[in-house]
Design a protein around this motif. Structure first.
Motif, PDB file in Angstrom:
ATOM      1  N   MET A   1       0.838  -1.177   0.000  1.00 27.00           N
ATOM      2  CA  MET A   1       0.000   0.000   0.000  1.00 27.00           C
ATOM      3  C   MET A   1       0.885   1.243   0.000  1.00 27.00           C
ATOM      4  SD  MET A   1      -3.050  -1.137  -0.171  1.00 27.00           S
ATOM      5  CE  MET A   1      -3.896   0.405  -0.008  1.00 27.00           C
ATOM      6  N   PHE A   2       0.335   2.298  -0.495  1.00 32.48           N
ATOM      7  CA  PHE A   2       1.046   3.559  -0.555  1.00 32.48           C
ATOM      8  C   PHE A   2       0.025   4.686  -0.492  1.00 32.48           C
ATOM      9  CE2 PHE A   2       0.691   1.432  -4.614  1.00 32.48           C
ATOM     10  CZ  PHE A   2      -0.160   2.275  -5.301  1.00 32.48           C
ATOM     11  N   PRO A   3       0.498   5.879  -0.156  1.00 35.80           N
ATOM     12  CA  PRO A   3      -0.430   7.005  -0.038  1.00 35.80           C
ATOM     13  C   PRO A   3      -1.087   7.365  -1.373  1.00 35.80           C
ATOM     14  CG  PRO A   3       1.696   7.527   0.946  1.00 35.80           C
ATOM     15  CD  PRO A   3       1.853   6.222   0.225  1.00 35.80           C
ATOM     16  N   THR A   4      -2.351   7.715  -1.301  1.00 33.42           N
ATOM     17  CA  THR A   4      -3.122   8.157  -2.458  1.00 33.42           C
ATOM     18  C   THR A   4      -3.830   9.451  -2.072  1.00 33.42           C
ATOM     19  OG1 THR A   4      -3.498   5.866  -3.099  1.00 33.42           O
ATOM     20  CG2 THR A   4      -4.949   7.495  -4.064  1.00 33.42           C
ATOM     21  N   GLU A   5      -3.735  10.444  -2.959  1.00 34.27           N
ATOM     22  CA  GLU A   5      -4.398  11.714  -2.700  1.00 34.27           C
ATOM     23  C   GLU A   5      -5.225  12.121  -3.907  1.00 34.27           C
ATOM     24  OE1 GLU A   5      -2.097  14.953  -1.162  1.00 34.27           O
ATOM     25  OE2 GLU A   5      -0.774  13.596  -0.068  1.00 34.27           O
ATOM     26  N   VAL A   6      -6.401  12.660  -3.650  1.00 37.72           N
ATOM     27  CA  VAL A   6      -7.263  13.209  -4.687  1.00 37.72           C
ATOM     28  C   VAL A   6      -6.977  14.704  -4.732  1.00 37.72           C
ATOM     29  CG1 VAL A   6      -9.640  13.544  -5.445  1.00 37.72           C
ATOM     30  CG2 VAL A   6      -9.001  11.437  -4.232  1.00 37.72           C
ATOM     31  N   VAL A   7      -6.549  15.179  -5.906  1.00 38.55           N
ATOM     32  CA  VAL A   7      -6.136  16.580  -6.015  1.00 38.55           C
ATOM     33  C   VAL A   7      -6.669  17.216  -7.298  1.00 38.55           C
ATOM     34  CG1 VAL A   7      -4.026  16.182  -4.675  1.00 38.55           C
ATOM     35  CG2 VAL A   7      -3.947  16.022  -7.160  1.00 38.55           C
ATOM     36  N   ASP A   8      -6.604  18.526  -7.322  1.00 35.40           N
ATOM     37  CA  ASP A   8      -6.905  19.310  -8.514  1.00 35.40           C
ATOM     38  C   ASP A   8      -5.632  19.320  -9.360  1.00 35.40           C
ATOM     39  OD1 ASP A   8      -7.173  21.342 -10.410  1.00 35.40           O
ATOM     40  OD2 ASP A   8      -8.136  22.732  -9.028  1.00 35.40           O
ATOM     41  N   PHE A   9      -5.648  18.603 -10.481  1.00 30.32           N
ATOM     42  CA  PHE A   9      -4.439  18.461 -11.281  1.00 30.32           C
ATOM     43  C   PHE A   9      -3.927  19.796 -11.811  1.00 30.32           C
ATOM     44  CE2 PHE A   9      -3.404  13.900 -12.646  1.00 30.32           C
ATOM     45  CZ  PHE A   9      -3.646  13.428 -11.374  1.00 30.32           C
ATOM     46  N   GLU A  10      -4.814  20.684 -12.201  1.00 30.76           N
ATOM     47  CA  GLU A  10      -4.363  21.998 -12.682  1.00 30.76           C
ATOM     48  C   GLU A  10      -3.616  22.738 -11.585  1.00 30.76           C
ATOM     49  OE1 GLU A  10      -6.721  24.155 -15.836  1.00 30.76           O
ATOM     50  OE2 GLU A  10      -8.290  22.927 -14.874  1.00 30.76           O
ATOM     51  N   ALA A  11      -4.105  22.693 -10.360  1.00 27.92           N
ATOM     52  CA  ALA A  11      -3.444  23.367  -9.243  1.00 27.92           C
ATOM     53  C   ALA A  11      -2.064  22.767  -8.974  1.00 27.92           C
ATOM     54  CB  ALA A  11      -4.311  23.290  -7.985  1.00 27.92           C
ATOM     55  N   PHE A  12      -1.889  21.473  -9.273  1.00 23.90           N
ATOM     56  CA  PHE A  12      -0.611  20.798  -9.081  1.00 23.90           C
ATOM     57  C   PHE A  12       0.302  20.942 -10.294  1.00 23.90           C
ATOM     58  CE2 PHE A  12      -2.034  19.010  -5.220  1.00 23.90           C
ATOM     59  CZ  PHE A  12      -0.967  18.372  -4.608  1.00 23.90           C
ATOM     60  N   GLY A  13      -0.188  21.617 -11.330  1.00 26.47           N
ATOM     61  CA  GLY A  13       0.617  21.778 -12.542  1.00 26.47           C
ATOM     62  C   GLY A  13       0.647  20.534 -13.407  1.00 26.47           C
ATOM     63  N   LEU A  14      -0.356  19.674 -13.238  1.00 26.62           N
ATOM     64  CA  LEU A  14      -0.441  18.448 -14.024  1.00 26.62           C
ATOM     65  C   LEU A  14      -1.508  18.601 -15.102  1.00 26.62           C
ATOM     66  CD1 LEU A  14      -0.301  15.900 -11.080  1.00 26.62           C
ATOM     67  CD2 LEU A  14       1.549  16.448 -12.675  1.00 26.62           C
ATOM     68  N   ASN A  15      -1.391  17.828 -16.136  1.00 29.49           N
ATOM     69  CA  ASN A  15      -2.349  17.852 -17.230  1.00 29.49           C
ATOM     70  C   ASN A  15      -3.731  17.476 -16.681  1.00 29.49           C
ATOM     71  OD1 ASN A  15      -3.969  17.178 -19.484  1.00 29.49           O
ATOM     72  ND2 ASN A  15      -2.155  16.681 -20.685  1.00 29.49           N
ATOM     73  N   PRO A  16      -4.724  18.356 -16.832  1.00 26.26           N
ATOM     74  CA  PRO A  16      -6.044  18.080 -16.267  1.00 26.26           C
ATOM     75  C   PRO A  16      -6.814  16.986 -17.005  1.00 26.26           C
ATOM     76  CG  PRO A  16      -6.084  20.118 -17.519  1.00 26.26           C
ATOM     77  CD  PRO A  16      -4.650  19.665 -17.469  1.00 26.26           C
ATOM     78  N   ASN A  17      -6.288  16.507 -18.126  1.00 24.40           N
ATOM     79  CA  ASN A  17      -6.940  15.446 -18.890  1.00 24.40           C
ATOM     80  C   ASN A  17      -6.449  14.053 -18.498  1.00 24.40           C
ATOM     81  OD1 ASN A  17      -8.478  17.255 -20.527  1.00 24.40           O
ATOM     82  ND2 ASN A  17      -6.580  17.733 -21.593  1.00 24.40           N
ATOM     83  N   VAL A  18      -5.551  13.994 -17.533  1.00 26.11           N
ATOM     84  CA  VAL A  18      -4.974  12.728 -17.080  1.00 26.11           C
ATOM     85  C   VAL A  18      -5.683  12.296 -15.794  1.00 26.11           C
ATOM     86  CG1 VAL A  18      -2.850  11.628 -16.266  1.00 26.11           C
ATOM     87  CG2 VAL A  18      -2.764  13.293 -18.123  1.00 26.11           C
ATOM     88  N   SER A  19      -5.912  11.008 -15.654  1.00 24.30           N
ATOM     89  CA  SER A  19      -6.648  10.494 -14.495  1.00 24.30           C
ATOM     90  C   SER A  19      -5.805  10.338 -13.245  1.00 24.30           C
ATOM     91  CB  SER A  19      -7.278   9.144 -14.848  1.00 24.30           C
ATOM     92  OG  SER A  19      -8.228   9.321 -15.862  1.00 24.30           O
ATOM     93  N   TRP A  20      -4.527   9.986 -13.415  1.00 17.35           N
ATOM     94  CA  TRP A  20      -3.682   9.765 -12.245  1.00 17.35           C
ATOM     95  C   TRP A  20      -2.229  10.042 -12.585  1.00 17.35           C
ATOM     96  CZ3 TRP A  20       0.052   5.892 -12.397  1.00 17.35           C
ATOM     97  CH2 TRP A  20      -0.088   4.931 -13.386  1.00 17.35           C
ATOM     98  N   HIS A  21      -1.439  10.239 -11.553  1.00 19.22           N
ATOM     99  CA  HIS A  21      -0.017  10.520 -11.710  1.00 19.22           C
ATOM    100  C   HIS A  21       0.706   9.936 -10.505  1.00 19.22           C
ATOM    101  CE1 HIS A  21       3.542  12.842 -12.964  1.00 19.22           C
ATOM    102  NE2 HIS A  21       3.733  13.042 -11.669  1.00 19.22           N
ATOM    103  N   ALA A  22       1.755   9.179 -10.754  1.00 15.05           N
ATOM    104  CA  ALA A  22       2.532   8.595  -9.663  1.00 15.05           C
ATOM    105  C   ALA A  22       3.812   9.400  -9.470  1.00 15.05           C
ATOM    106  CB  ALA A  22       2.877   7.145  -9.961  1.00 15.05           C
ATOM    107  N   ILE A  23       4.098   9.729  -8.236  1.00 14.16           N
ATOM    108  CA  ILE A  23       5.349  10.397  -7.897  1.00 14.16           C
ATOM    109  C   ILE A  23       6.242   9.348  -7.251  1.00 14.16           C
ATOM    110  CG2 ILE A  23       6.447  12.209  -6.538  1.00 14.16           C
ATOM    111  CD1 ILE A  23       3.806  13.779  -6.750  1.00 14.16           C
TER     112      ILE A  23
END
Length: 143
Positions: A1-23
């Motif tokens: 298991m690992f941490p999962t967060e629901v975020v506003d992708f635009e606010a994070f500077g991520l493409n808003p058309n993408v469903s998820w992003h792993a750091i």
């Protein structure tokens, strides 16, 4: 298991058309617990609901979760192959050690893939990793 967060992708500077992003951690020595962070795009409400659901998933929800599993394994394996020579020396509790162990479970000969990392066809690696992931119980089952 690992941490999962629901975020506003635009606010994070991520493409808003993408469903998820792993750091993934920059260093193999990062502690395994909490080293990987999965960001879920709050706009993809069906995916968010599927990942957060604690009871039996619908077929669609299971498909979405399976897709994330397969693709996360692929990303972790790619991360590990890019650092393969470093991983043998990492602490057993590190993300690097966990990524190395997962890669060994998924790919029969990870050393070959790591040695050819610059020339390996992306689709060949994807096929090998997805097949290996499914063989050990991650991702979609073909019936």
């Amino acid at each position: 298991m690992f941490p999962t967060e629901v975020v506003d992708f635009e606010a994070f500077g991520l493409n808003p058309n993408v469903s998820w992003h792993a750091i993934l951690p920059p260093s193999p020595d990062a502690p395994a617990m909490g080293a990987l962070l999965l960001l879920l795009n709050e706009k993809d409400t069906r995916l968010v609901e599927a990942v957060q659901k604690e009871r039996k998933l619908t077929d669609e929800q299971q498909f979405l979760v399976d897709q994330i599993e397969e693709n996360l394994v692929l990303e972790i394996v790619r991360w590990a192959l890019a650092r393969w020579d470093e991983l043998a020396e990492t602490d057993g509790q590190s993300f690097g050690a966990s990524a190395r162990a997962l890669t060994r479970r998924v790919l029969p000969d990870p050393e070959i893939w790591a040695a050819d990392n610059q020339t390996v066809a992306s689709m060949d690696l994807r096929t090998a990793v997805v097949g290996g992931s499914r063989a050990i119980g991650f991702g979609r089952r073909i019936q």
